[in-house]
Design an enzyme around this catalytic site. Structure first.
Site, PDB file in Angstrom:
ATOM      1  CG  ASP A  25      -1.796   1.238   1.314  1.00  0.00           C
ATOM      2  OD1 ASP A  25      -2.429   1.557   0.294  1.00  0.00           O
ATOM      3  OD2 ASP A  25      -1.838   1.895   2.373  1.00  0.00           O
ATOM      4  CB  SER A  26       0.062   4.767  -0.691  1.00  0.00           C
ATOM      5  OG  SER A  26      -1.069   4.862   0.157  1.00  0.00           O
ATOM      6  CB  CYS A  72      -2.846   0.971  -2.649  1.00  0.00           C
ATOM      7  SG  CYS A  72      -2.820   2.707  -3.147  1.00  0.00           S
ATOM      8  CG  ASN A  73      -9.350   1.227  -3.439  1.00  0.00           C
ATOM      9  OD1 ASN A  73     -10.216   0.637  -4.046  1.00  0.00           O
ATOM     10  ND2 ASN A  73      -9.160   1.052  -2.137  1.00  0.00           N
ATOM     11  CD  GLU A 100      -0.463   6.708   5.317  1.00  0.00           C
ATOM     12  OE1 GLU A 100       0.594   6.657   5.978  1.00  0.00           O
ATOM     13  OE2 GLU A 100      -0.952   5.709   4.757  1.00  0.00           O
ATOM     14  CB  CYS A 120      -9.540   4.968  -0.101  1.00  0.00           C
ATOM     15  SG  CYS A 120      -7.915   5.418   0.587  1.00  0.00           S
ATOM     16  CG  HIS A 141      -5.529   5.228   3.893  1.00  0.00           C
ATOM     17  ND1 HIS A 141      -5.073   4.813   2.667  1.00  0.00           N
ATOM     18  CD2 HIS A 141      -4.428   5.568   4.622  1.00  0.00           C
ATOM     19  CE1 HIS A 141      -3.740   4.908   2.645  1.00  0.00           C
ATOM     20  NE2 HIS A 141      -3.322   5.357   3.818  1.00  0.00           N
TER      21      HIS A 141
END
Lengths: 269, 269
Positions: free
Chosen positions: A9-10, A72-73, A151, A183, A185
């Site tokens: 993922d990011s 991660c989308n 984040e 997403c 997140h």
């Protein structure tokens, strides 16, 4: 040797997929990479996200994983096909599982999608949904403030609901019956999102649905773990290991037998 | 030519899978075979069910389907592996999708399963569940009266709840949080089953979950329909076509664009 599922993922968003894979597939070993130094991916050009995704996949190849999950989308939207061509193992993204779950869930055929600018701009959810069921109505909204908020580790903060409410304002009154959290997140903010959207809108977590699809594909490919040992997961991040560790331990707290090993990854600019 | 999904069952139970595939995958053509002349399969020896399943698959081969769905839990339990070896196209059963959905759904790890004698005797659900998550507790119950009741077209009758209540009595007070409807006939009785089990027990329909997994596998294999035409489905049964037609039309009533073509199938003893 137990071959792992590699999840990338990011940043910390893919931990929502990790948590569900740990719950739904407790015998599977996980290797996780969060590219926290370069998060968020949402506002970046597609070519850059493709390059970063390829770099991480190449880094993870040293562990000989049996499957790659692009958790991660944004990266799924722009890099899934490229990674599929690049590696010889199954690659699972987070967009199609969420789309299929929404199709199973909806009764009205009116589906909402929230995601990063990159995901929404790509139109990937709308394409995935309409490819299967052309009659659906899809309402898409980019929410650029949400992933960076997570984040920073602020998902439990008092202002979470305010940030969510102002982000979702444009679709609050749209008559959808389910909303895809497009997403990884966003499950960190699911309580606030549910409060804002109300009980008539079912939230579809692409994280939960992806874990289930990972389970199905491992089964159909004959790749389910044969080991009875408790798997030892490994976590990597490219940015501040202390913040990553804090968020990961908070989010995964109910889980046992984790040994977070947080490394600085070299050679990734 | 649009290649169809071939769906087979001992009788009308697989129509619950048909209905969900029509809803979730409206562009896919379906060919259905209900072996109503030899229903129910539940009490039959495993070898016999394997033989019958193989006969139907061979009959359906003339239509060159792109996928086979064994929409019968009893046949899935004893014949899935045999059919997978026998044909060169994807074969989807109804047991693993339901098991995966239950694992995603449960919070307590206590899962109930109801099915035919053949399904429960095979232990197929318990194996599928524990293969993935060994710590689960599984409570299995054979309900031999339910599928024949549905085959007689009585699922809307006043006595439906009585039959369901007396069948489920042994597990009514078991502290499970989800119950797998481990027979494709049981969604016909879902309202009564929900009444008896109460709101604390989520019902997992192997039919709904199988439709979703069919969607996932068609996508991953690159087999989703490319046709924009409205698909023309075909229905076959080995027994009384009038009763089959009546049940099928009642169950699929909300659906449009169906042309039920009910044939007597020769050469099946």
């Amino acid at each position: 040797m137990q071959h792992a599922i590699a999840i990338l993922d990011s940043g910390v968003g893919g931990l929502t997929v990790v948590k569900e894979i740990m719950r739904q597939l407790p015998q599977e070993k996980i290797i996780y990479f969060g590219d926290t130094a370069r998060s968020p991916y949402g506002p970046r050009p597609a070519d850059e996200v493709r390059l970063f995704t390829r770099q991480i996949v190449d880094y993870l190849a040293q562990f000989a994983p049996k499957m790659i999950v692009i958790a991660c989308n944004t990266a799924t939207a722009v890099a899934l096909d490229d990674i599929r061509r690049h590696v010889g193992i199954p690659v699972v993204g987070v967009i199609h599982p969420g789309a299929r779950a929404a199709i199973k869930s909806t009764r009205s055929g009116m589906i909402g999608v929230i995601g990063t600018e990159g995901t929404i701009r790509s139109g990937a959810y709308e394409q995935a949904l309409k490819r299967i069921s052309p009659g659906l109505q899809v309402f898409s909204l980019a929410c650029p403030r949400l992933a960076p908020f997570v984040e920073r580790g602020l998902f439990g903060a008092d202002e979470a609901e305010d940030v969510v409410r102002s982000s979702l304002e444009p679709i609050m009154n749209v008559p959808m019956d389910c909303l895809i959290l497009g997403c990884t997140h966003y499950p960190f903010l699911a309580d606030a999102i549910g409060q804002v959207m109300g009980p008539g809108v079912k939230l579809i977590s692409s994280a939960d649905e992806t874990a289930r699809e990972v389970s199905a594909i491992l089964y159909h490919k004959g790749l389910l773990s044969e080991s009875a040992d408790i798997p030892l997961h490994q976590f990597f991040c490219s940015g501040d290991p202390a913040l990553f560790k804090q968020i990961a331990q908070t989010w995964l707290s109910e889980q046992i037998s984790i040994t977070p090993v947080i490394w600085q990854v070299p050679n990734i600019v």
